[in-house]
Design an enzyme around this catalytic site. Structure first.
Site, PDB file in Angstrom:
ATOM      1  N   TRP A 309       0.837  -1.198   0.000  1.00 49.94           N
ATOM      2  CA  TRP A 309       0.000   0.000   0.000  1.00 49.94           C
ATOM      3  C   TRP A 309       0.873   1.248   0.000  1.00 49.94           C
ATOM      4  O   TRP A 309       1.957   1.270   0.574  1.00 49.94           O
ATOM      5  CB  TRP A 309      -0.903   0.013   1.227  1.00 49.94           C
ATOM      6  CG  TRP A 309      -1.861  -1.131   1.333  1.00 49.94           C
ATOM      7  CD1 TRP A 309      -1.785  -2.166   2.221  1.00 49.94           C
ATOM      8  CD2 TRP A 309      -3.039  -1.354   0.554  1.00 49.94           C
ATOM      9  NE1 TRP A 309      -2.847  -3.024   2.035  1.00 49.94           N
ATOM     10  CE2 TRP A 309      -3.628  -2.557   1.023  1.00 49.94           C
ATOM     11  CE3 TRP A 309      -3.648  -0.671  -0.500  1.00 49.94           C
ATOM     12  CZ2 TRP A 309      -4.796  -3.076   0.471  1.00 49.94           C
ATOM     13  CZ3 TRP A 309      -4.815  -1.187  -1.048  1.00 49.94           C
ATOM     14  CH2 TRP A 309      -5.379  -2.380  -0.565  1.00 49.94           C
ATOM     15  N   ASN A 344     -25.209   4.203  -0.233  1.00 50.62           N
ATOM     16  CA  ASN A 344     -24.448   2.958  -0.340  1.00 50.62           C
ATOM     17  C   ASN A 344     -23.673   2.845  -1.653  1.00 50.62           C
ATOM     18  O   ASN A 344     -22.545   2.355  -1.685  1.00 50.62           O
ATOM     19  CB  ASN A 344     -25.366   1.747  -0.184  1.00 50.62           C
ATOM     20  CG  ASN A 344     -24.574   0.458  -0.046  1.00 50.62           C
ATOM     21  OD1 ASN A 344     -23.765   0.317   0.861  1.00 50.62           O
ATOM     22  ND2 ASN A 344     -24.787  -0.477  -0.964  1.00 50.62           N
TER      23      ASN A 344
END
Length: 471
Positions: A309, A344
């Site tokens: 990452w 959402n």
């Protein structure tokens, strides 16, 4: 027998399993208890708006319980480690023979409850536990060889055959025998939490409000399948904060869907799709129970722990503040920051942007959502983030990366939502919002104060694909 009902995230009297049984078994009165644990809440990254919502609903719950002759006691301690002795002492002080709870499934909460049960049992106090936060209890759905499911579709097939067994909605209890215990006063503030940004105009507390929302949604549920992905309209139930706090039960939601679906799990598109959302909620809870590492900052797919990452505080801050240069991403993040809630569809879009386009660790995004969301729920939030990051169970394949411009063109074609949350973009023609070249030109032409792209979409995508392929 006198019962002590320990409320947690089940702040209602209707269809409350622990309360129902605590009242049913009592012949000498019922006492309610709620324990405030600020240090633990901070450790769990609970949002200030969520804590405020809990307290507002707790106040309403206390009023309803008083009508049933059930005083609600409020006690406070720092962390979960202090809870077992506190609960046991409250039970003993008030001559309660049994403690009734609805089970919580997170690792820390489960350990707290086990320790509390042991402490109470050692003092001669019964400790009764019930499933209530889900429709089908996690242990009820397993593979033929006794394992928890890690893929939603086969889980859903079994869930569909079992849900009606657990769908009974319990009535609110009747009045109980009067006790000489007085309910506790309510704190106006909680150390470590700010309530300044709480949007009371959006999130009114109380069972009556939750029931009203559910009833309104039930009349429009037929359109849910079509409207749920459009952020500019109220196409969803807006019940998630009430479900997270337990002001409404998942069984009550299922009952509402069944009522317009001819009593069937599968049927019309709208109610069937919403029932599927309730199933996802159960599924993510079952995953957390079966694979507890997911609630301990670990990915479900263990090998993805080795992903390289990026560490970029500037990119992370641009994402948090809604200044990435990608309109649909920025609108979603600003909705979260301003209201404590996010649509959402946009949760998926913004999460995938952070983890794929920016290649920033999903755990940082998961944490930020929990720090902001009024409906923050560990199982659902973690499940959604790991799905988007391709590190979780049944996750989106790593090579499937949402294009923010395609997403906004599909779900906000006229830019209504984007321009509401990013008002500086009002001069930009709606079609230009969905095309990077046209957006850049329009921003320059109209002198709009809007950031340039924090990352080139194609370059970010290729960087993510390379990182995943290297595993």
């Amino acid at each position: 027998m006198r019962s002590l009902v320990w409320f947690r995230r089940d702040l209602r009297v209707s269809d409350n399993t622990a309360l129902h049984h605590g009242c049913e078994m009592a012949d000498d009165g019922v006492i309610g208890l709620y324990v405030i644990t600020p240090e633990q809440w901070q450790a769990h990254d609970d949002a200030g708006c969520k804590v405020k919502f809990w307290l507002d609903n707790l106040r309403g719950l206390s009023a309803i319980l008083s009508l049933l002759n059930i005083p609600l006691l409020i006690r406070a301690c720092g962390t979960f480690s202090e809870v077992p002795e506190l609960v046991c002492s409250v039970a003993m002080e008030n001559q309660c023979d049994s403690v009734f709870i609805n089970q919580e499934y997170e690792v820390n909460e489960f350990r707290r409850d086990q320790a509390t049960a042991a402490t109470c049992n050692a003092a001669g106090i019964q400790f009764e536990t019930y499933h209530d936060r889900v429709i089908v209890p996690p242990d009820e759905i397993k593979t033929k060889d006794g394992r928890f499911y890690s893929v939603f579709t086969p889980y859903r097939r079994v869930w569909d055959t079992r849900a009606l067994e657990f769908a009974k909605v319990l009535p609110a209890p009747s009045k109980q025998k009067t006790t000489d215990v007085e309910p506790s006063p309510f704190p106006e503030s909680i150390d470590g939490f700010s309530f300044d940004d709480f949007r009371e105009d959006l999130w009114q507390a109380g069972e009556a409000e939750a029931a009203s929302r559910l009833e309104r949604f039930s009349t429009a549920i037929a359109d849910y399948n079509d409207g749920r992905d459009i952020p500019s309209i109220n196409g969803t139930s807006l019940l998630s904060p009430y479900l997270a706090a337990g002001v409404v039960s998942p069984r009550q939601c299922l009952a509402a869907a069944l009522a317009v679906n001819n009593g069937k799990i599968a049927g019309a598109d709208g109610p069937t799709t919403w029932i599927s959302e309730l199933t996802w909620r159960d599924f993510y809870t079952a995953v957390m129970v079966g694979f507890p590492r997911v609630s301990m900052h670990r990915p479900f797919k263990v090998k993805t722990d080795d992903l390289d990452w990026r560490d970029s505080s500037a990119d992370l801050e641009a994402w948090k503040s809604g200044r990435t240069g990608y309109p649909i991403v920025d609108a979603g993040m600003r909705q979260l920051n301003q209201t404590g809630w996010m649509h959402n569809r946009l949760r998926m879009v913004t999460a995938m942007f952070l983890t794929k386009n920016l290649l920033i660790d999903w755990r940082l995004g998961e944490q930020y959502f929990m720090q902001k969301l009024i409906d923050g729920d560990l199982a659902a939030n973690n499940g959604g983030w790991q799905w988007s990051a391709s590190t979780g169970t049944d996750a989106v394949p790593y090579f499937r990366i949402f294009n923010p411009f395609s997403q906004s063109k599909r779900f906000d074609p006229d830019g209504q939502f984007i321009k509401k949350l990013c008002p500086e973009l009002k001069p930009v023609p709606s079609k230009s919002l969905h095309d990077p070249g046209k957006l850049k030109a329009a921003v320059e032409k109209h002198g709009v104060d809007y950031p340039s792209f924090v990352v080139n979409y194609k370059e970010g995508r290729e960087r993510a694909l390379a990182a995943f392929k290297s595993l």
